[in-house]
Scaffold this active site. Sequence first.
Site, PDB file in Angstrom:
ATOM      1  N   HIS A   1     -15.740  38.042 123.683  1.00 41.45           N
ATOM      2  CA  HIS A   1     -14.696  38.243 122.662  1.00 41.45           C
ATOM      3  C   HIS A   1     -15.454  38.689 121.406  1.00 41.45           C
ATOM      4  O   HIS A   1     -15.585  37.932 120.439  1.00 41.45           O
ATOM      5  CB  HIS A   1     -13.952  36.927 122.439  1.00 41.45           C
ATOM      6  CG  HIS A   1     -12.659  37.040 121.706  1.00 41.45           C
ATOM      7  ND1 HIS A   1     -12.243  38.204 121.058  1.00 41.45           N
ATOM      8  CD2 HIS A   1     -11.661  36.119 121.501  1.00 41.45           C
ATOM      9  CE1 HIS A   1     -11.057  37.978 120.503  1.00 41.45           C
ATOM     10  NE2 HIS A   1     -10.687  36.730 120.761  1.00 41.45           N
TER      11      HIS A   1
ATOM     12  N   ARG B   1      -3.624  34.955 117.144  1.00 38.71           N
ATOM     13  CA  ARG B   1      -4.499  35.456 116.086  1.00 38.71           C
ATOM     14  C   ARG B   1      -4.984  36.878 116.331  1.00 38.71           C
ATOM     15  O   ARG B   1      -4.921  37.733 115.438  1.00 38.71           O
ATOM     16  CB  ARG B   1      -5.739  34.554 115.933  1.00 38.71           C
ATOM     17  CG  ARG B   1      -5.509  33.314 115.128  1.00 38.71           C
ATOM     18  CD  ARG B   1      -6.305  32.170 115.707  1.00 38.71           C
ATOM     19  NE  ARG B   1      -5.745  31.814 117.000  1.00 38.71           N
ATOM     20  CZ  ARG B   1      -4.716  30.992 117.164  1.00 38.71           C
ATOM     21  NH1 ARG B   1      -4.207  30.391 116.137  1.00 38.71           N
ATOM     22  NH2 ARG B   1      -4.201  30.737 118.367  1.00 38.71           N
ATOM     23  N   THR B   2      -5.493  37.139 117.519  1.00 32.36           N
ATOM     24  CA  THR B   2      -6.147  38.429 117.748  1.00 32.36           C
ATOM     25  C   THR B   2      -5.135  39.566 117.657  1.00 32.36           C
ATOM     26  O   THR B   2      -5.364  40.570 116.977  1.00 32.36           O
ATOM     27  CB  THR B   2      -6.863  38.436 119.112  1.00 32.36           C
ATOM     28  OG1 THR B   2      -7.641  37.244 119.220  1.00 32.36           O
ATOM     29  CG2 THR B   2      -7.761  39.645 119.260  1.00 32.36           C
TER      30      THR B   2
ATOM     31  N   ARG C   1      -6.778  43.088 125.606  1.00 33.08           N
ATOM     32  CA  ARG C   1      -7.135  41.738 126.083  1.00 33.08           C
ATOM     33  C   ARG C   1      -6.744  41.648 127.550  1.00 33.08           C
ATOM     34  O   ARG C   1      -5.616  41.999 127.926  1.00 33.08           O
ATOM     35  CB  ARG C   1      -6.407  40.649 125.291  1.00 33.08           C
ATOM     36  CG  ARG C   1      -6.596  39.287 125.949  1.00 33.08           C
ATOM     37  CD  ARG C   1      -6.167  38.145 125.103  1.00 33.08           C
ATOM     38  NE  ARG C   1      -7.090  37.954 123.997  1.00 33.08           N
ATOM     39  CZ  ARG C   1      -7.028  36.914 123.156  1.00 33.08           C
ATOM     40  NH1 ARG C   1      -6.087  36.005 123.320  1.00 33.08           N
ATOM     41  NH2 ARG C   1      -7.891  36.788 122.169  1.00 33.08           N
TER      42      ARG C   1
ATOM     43  N   LYS D   1       4.624  47.194 138.094  1.00 31.85           N
ATOM     44  CA  LYS D   1       4.977  48.014 139.276  1.00 31.85           C
ATOM     45  C   LYS D   1       3.733  48.369 140.078  1.00 31.85           C
ATOM     46  O   LYS D   1       3.803  49.145 141.023  1.00 31.85           O
ATOM     47  CB  LYS D   1       5.662  49.308 138.823  1.00 31.85           C
ATOM     48  CG  LYS D   1       6.899  49.099 137.989  1.00 31.85           C
ATOM     49  CD  LYS D   1       7.407  50.468 137.487  1.00 31.85           C
ATOM     50  CE  LYS D   1       8.253  50.308 136.243  1.00 31.85           C
ATOM     51  NZ  LYS D   1       8.360  51.557 135.493  1.00 31.85           N
TER      52      LYS D   1
HETATM   53  N1   CP Z   1      -9.165  33.098 118.737  1.00 32.99           N
HETATM   54  C1   CP Z   1      -8.286  33.773 119.515  1.00 32.99           C
HETATM   55  O1   CP Z   1      -8.675  34.658 120.295  1.00 32.99           O
HETATM   56  O2   CP Z   1      -7.000  33.383 119.358  1.00 32.99           O
HETATM   57  P1   CP Z   1      -5.764  34.027 120.128  1.00 32.99           P
HETATM   58  O3   CP Z   1      -5.930  33.693 121.596  1.00 32.99           O
HETATM   59  O4   CP Z   1      -4.547  33.392 119.528  1.00 32.99           O
HETATM   60  O5   CP Z   1      -5.819  35.515 119.922  1.00 32.99           O
END
Ligand code: CP
Length: 306
Positions: free
Chosen positions: A133, A54-55, A105, A84
């Site tokens: 998040h 999703r993100t 991320r 590396k």
């Molecule tokens: N909600 C969320 O962060 O989903 P993903 O891990 O698929 O990005």
Amino acid sequence: MKLHHVIEAQQFNLESLHHLFDAAQYMEQVVAHGGTTEFQKRIMAALFYEPSTRTRFSFETAMHRLGGRVISTENAAEFSSVAKGETLEDTVQILNGYADVIVIRHYEVGAAKRASAISRVPIINAGDGAGQHPTQALLDLYTIRKEIGGIDGLKIAMVGDLAQGRTVRSLTYLLSKYQDIKIYFVAPTLLKMKEDILEHLRERNIWYVEETDLDKVLPEVDVVYQTRIQKERFGDRISDYEKCRGVYVINSHTLSLMKEKSIVMHPLPRLDEISMEVDKDPRAAYFRQAQNGLYVRMALLSMVFS
Ligand code: CP
């Protein structure tokens, strides 16, 4: 309103939240008309060290719908020069020369903050380990507002892996800015919400309770925010994971205890903590919630670029 780095939920105030939500609502219309070319000169780098559906896809789609372009690695630890031995700082330094915004991320708490300390271009935290998040929490709040009609006076149950879940941490920080909020933390003893968040709520005089019995709180709340027990964060504590998995499941029985006007949310992905039979109930808001991620991330990017 101008934004630069987006690192943690605490950086938003009510004014900036309302501005963002207005912008997200506008983005719904932009998408309905196929998008815009307004940001065609902008490039977004998506630097993902942890898996995501999703993100990453919603950020990339957001950028495309805004007319911009994307450079991306879905597994930075394996497919970038991190493999590396390159540091996060050096990687970010290099991407500063290529992109106008970097979405990160990472598996380490504080990684996005570290990146922001050396980055000239905006850094957006797309999840840092069990830390935060913030963009998920923003889309969660946008969803609640859209589905319930407002946030003041909300009663919400956060359920599942509260100790290791970054979405519930960020969402709690955002909710604590509103009036008369009641939060029910429902978790197995091993996965209780961390003390820093509870202390934050006490400081702000926000009502909360810690519970282990989900059925007891279901008739009370407007929102059930279910979360996955995150196996990947248990390391070699497999027996702890086995003790916690499957403890809380949303199914037909659960729905029968909930208010008619309540909703079920989940940041997703789900395993078996929401039965498929729930999907057809109008209270199942989690797929609409994921869709809202596109509008909120378009709004965030446009604010970062303006
Ligand atoms: N909600 C969320 O962060 O989903 P993903 O891990 O698929 O990005």
